[in-house]
Design a protein around this motif. Structure first.
Motif, PDB file in Angstrom:
ATOM      1  N   ASP A 126       0.830  -1.201   0.000  1.00 14.18           N
ATOM      2  CA  ASP A 126       0.000   0.000   0.000  1.00 14.18           C
ATOM      3  C   ASP A 126       0.863   1.249   0.000  1.00 14.18           C
ATOM      4  OD1 ASP A 126      -2.197  -1.625   0.067  1.00 14.18           O
ATOM      5  OD2 ASP A 126      -2.391  -1.578   2.254  1.00 14.18           O
ATOM      6  N   ARG A 127       1.968   1.170   0.692  1.00 14.42           N
ATOM      7  CA  ARG A 127       2.954   2.250   0.703  1.00 14.42           C
ATOM      8  C   ARG A 127       4.319   1.619   0.467  1.00 14.42           C
ATOM      9  NH1 ARG A 127       1.040   6.951   3.231  1.00 14.42           N
ATOM     10  NH2 ARG A 127       3.189   7.559   3.794  1.00 14.42           N
ATOM     11  N   PRO A 128       5.108   2.133  -0.443  1.00 15.16           N
ATOM     12  CA  PRO A 128       6.424   1.534  -0.714  1.00 15.16           C
ATOM     13  C   PRO A 128       7.356   1.742   0.470  1.00 15.16           C
ATOM     14  CG  PRO A 128       6.174   3.584  -1.912  1.00 15.16           C
ATOM     15  CD  PRO A 128       4.841   3.308  -1.290  1.00 15.16           C
ATOM     16  N   VAL A 129       8.068   0.655   0.831  1.00 17.71           N
ATOM     17  CA  VAL A 129       8.981   0.694   1.979  1.00 17.71           C
ATOM     18  C   VAL A 129      10.345   0.203   1.510  1.00 17.71           C
ATOM     19  CG1 VAL A 129       9.479  -0.188   4.301  1.00 17.71           C
ATOM     20  CG2 VAL A 129       7.126   0.346   3.651  1.00 17.71           C
ATOM     21  N   ARG A 130      11.373   0.881   1.940  1.00 13.60           N
ATOM     22  CA  ARG A 130      12.758   0.526   1.633  1.00 13.60           C
ATOM     23  C   ARG A 130      13.398  -0.043   2.894  1.00 13.60           C
ATOM     24  NH1 ARG A 130      15.816  -0.613  -2.869  1.00 13.60           N
ATOM     25  NH2 ARG A 130      17.995   0.039  -2.575  1.00 13.60           N
ATOM     26  N   LEU A 131      14.032  -1.203   2.768  1.00 11.20           N
ATOM     27  CA  LEU A 131      14.704  -1.856   3.895  1.00 11.20           C
ATOM     28  C   LEU A 131      16.176  -2.056   3.563  1.00 11.20           C
ATOM     29  CD1 LEU A 131      11.678  -3.472   3.541  1.00 11.20           C
ATOM     30  CD2 LEU A 131      12.425  -4.247   5.810  1.00 11.20           C
ATOM     31  N   CYS A 132      17.032  -1.825   4.571  1.00 10.78           N
ATOM     32  CA  CYS A 132      18.466  -2.051   4.423  1.00 10.78           C
ATOM     33  C   CYS A 132      18.983  -2.803   5.661  1.00 10.78           C
ATOM     34  CB  CYS A 132      19.223  -0.730   4.300  1.00 10.78           C
ATOM     35  SG  CYS A 132      19.039   0.055   2.677  1.00 10.78           S
ATOM     36  N   ALA A 133      19.893  -3.767   5.462  1.00  8.41           N
ATOM     37  CA  ALA A 133      20.481  -4.569   6.536  1.00  8.41           C
ATOM     38  C   ALA A 133      21.918  -4.161   6.767  1.00  8.41           C
ATOM     39  CB  ALA A 133      20.410  -6.052   6.186  1.00  8.41           C
ATOM     40  N   ARG A 134      22.344  -4.238   8.101  1.00  6.92           N
ATOM     41  CA  ARG A 134      23.727  -3.918   8.437  1.00  6.92           C
ATOM     42  C   ARG A 134      24.211  -4.934   9.468  1.00  6.92           C
ATOM     43  NH1 ARG A 134      27.513   0.246   8.614  1.00  6.92           N
ATOM     44  NH2 ARG A 134      28.850   0.188  10.469  1.00  6.92           N
TER      45      ARG A 134
END
Length: 490
Positions: A126-134
């Motif tokens: 429904d809403r674009p989400v950006r995920l990043c791993a560290r």
């Protein structure tokens, strides 16, 4: 094959077509630039989001303790802010996660935690989400921090920039089309003016030409083309007037004979013999009119086909004269002898024009010769207006006697010329007829039993003069008739 629909929709004016080409080119260029610009902007916004996510992940990693037996999270002053949209994994096990995360976002965070290295991914929902791993590298136990960020503000900015780009493109295209039409219209204004001027000059047969005015290279070429067309139109009009004048002049005499014979025949009753005589006279006059028309119209057609009056080139005189003599010679009546002082003499006219100049003279000589005709070719100095000739110069071609009281030209100059003498042993030209010899339609004795409409000699002289030469009768030759043609040497 041309599409009829495209042909109908295409602008009919050159300005419209050039404006359409400019508009199409500008639209293509702006489309490419807009796509490139918005692609770069979207990439830059995503890079900004990734930088923000990695910065948050690095801040969260400082609160993760992996030095003990288990991975634990230390409390921080801004713990509530840091825990927002953050997942902490000890291997594949979740240590901490946001309250009530979306299932698809949680699964994406778990997949990032199991992969080696810091990676990023986007979840479209429904809403674009950006995920990043560290990965957390300090300590003994493996741990991973995954941060999430809502991309809606970034995409809204990118969409706003796209709409702005499209609006700017539309404004630029409208300005491009308007400015192109204005510029092309101003650029074509001299062409339109030159076209209108050419139409006006051709209507009044003006002597003015475009070549006398300095113009840009393109307009100079157009002006030269228009000047050439104007010269051709003027030549056509001049030929038309000359043909009309010659026809009206030549047809007047036989037409007057027909009218006079009919008036005489109707003045009172006539006998059958007188009526037959009138019929014969009318028939002869009508035949003469037809001959005149055929001759003049044939000459006009030949000029239109070959443009002989201005035909360039050179001709070897002797072969042309021998070929012409072979075509016109009548073995039963007379023989033509062609001689030359030099077999390689060349005249500065085309072979066709040379035949048309000498042909009428040869036909006239054969018509009146008793036993033979002689054609001799030589080389002389021809006199034209210019600079005075020396008193002791080459022999000048004989010409008609100058009327009393006429003055010699004040300035003459000599040019190399070819002289062709056509001599017959016939009765010659009556002295009383010398003044009318080169007038169209005039014959010394119309009832001498010879054909002809009295047009050959005038046509020969006119063609010779158009080539810079002359045709005249030699009154000093008494044993028959001699006509001399002088033409510029090739």
């Amino acid at each position: 094959m041309r599409n009829p629909l495209t042909h109908r929709l295409a602008p009919r004016t050159l300005r419209g077509r050039l404006s359409l080409v400019a508009l199409t080119t500008a639209a293509l260029l702006m489309t490419i630039l807009t796509v490139v610009f918005n692609t770069v902007v979207r990439h830059h916004l995503r890079a900004q989001a990734d930088d923000e996510l990695r910065a948050r992940a690095a801040a969260i990693a400082t609160t993760v303790d992996t030095g003990g037996r288990t991975v634990r999270v230390l409390e921080a002053s801004d713990d509530g802010l840091l825990d927002s949209n953050v997942w902490i994994y000890a291997g594949p096990t979740t240590v901490e996660q946001p309250p009530s995360p979306a299932p698809e976002i949680g699964r994406a965070a778990g997949l990032l935690a199991t992969r080696a290295g810091g990676r990023c991914t986007t979840v479209e929902g429904d809403r674009p989400v950006r995920l990043c791993a560290r990965p957390v590298t300090h300590g003994r136990l493996p741990a991973t921090v995954v941060t999430a960020l809502d991309l809606s503000p970034y995409r809204s900015s990118a969409d706003l920039l796209l709409l702005g780009s499209l609006a700017l493109d539309a404004v630029m295209l409208a300005c491009t089309y308007a400015l192109t039409r204005l510029a092309v219209g101003r650029a074509l204004r001299p062409v339109r003016a030159m076209s209108d001027q050419a139409i006006q000059w051709s209507a009044v047969e003006s002597e003015r030409r475009f070549g006398a005015v300095a113009q840009p290279a393109e307009l100079a070429r157009l002006g030269a083309s228009l000047d050439s067309l104007l010269d051709r139109i003027r030549a056509v009009l001049r030929h038309e007037r000359r043909l009309t004048g010659e026809l009206s002049h030549e047809l007047r005499t036989p037409l007057s004979r027909i009218i006079a014979e009919l008036d005489w025949w109707r003045s009172r009753p006539r006998s059958q013999a007188e009526t037959l005589a009138v019929h014969r006279t009318v028939t002869e006059a009508a035949e003469s009119m037809r001959t005149i028309c055929d001759t003049l119209l044939g000459d006009a057609r030949e000029e239109a086909r070959h443009d002989a009056a201005t035909a360039p080139g050179t001709a070897e005189v002797l072969p042309v004269l021998r070929r012409l003599a072979a075509h016109q010679e009548d073995p039963a009546r007379s023989m033509i002898v062609v001689t030359a002082a030099d077999d390689r003499l060349e005249a500065g006219v085309s072979p066709a024009l040379l035949e048309r100049i000498v042909g009428p003279l040869l036909a006239n000589a054969l018509r009146y010769a008793r036993s033979g005709v002689t054609v001799h070719v030589g080389h002389v100095q021809h006199t034209l207006p210019g600079h005075p000739l020396p008193e002791t110069g080459p022999t000048r071609p004989a010409g008609p006697a100058r009327p009393a009281g006429s003055a010699e030209p004040a300035a003459l100059h000599a040019v190399s010329a070819v002289r062709i003498d056509v001599t017959d042993d016939g009765p010659g030209v009556p002295e009383a007829f010398l003044g009318q010899l080169f007038q169209p339609g005039r014959r010394a004795d119309p009832y001498d039993g010879h054909g002809g409409a009295g047009l050959g000699l005038p046509l020969a002289r006119r063609l010779a003069r158009s080539a810079g030469g002359e045709v005249h009768h030699d009154p000093a030759h008494t044993a028959g008739a001699r006509f001399t043609v002088t033409l510029p040497a090739g």
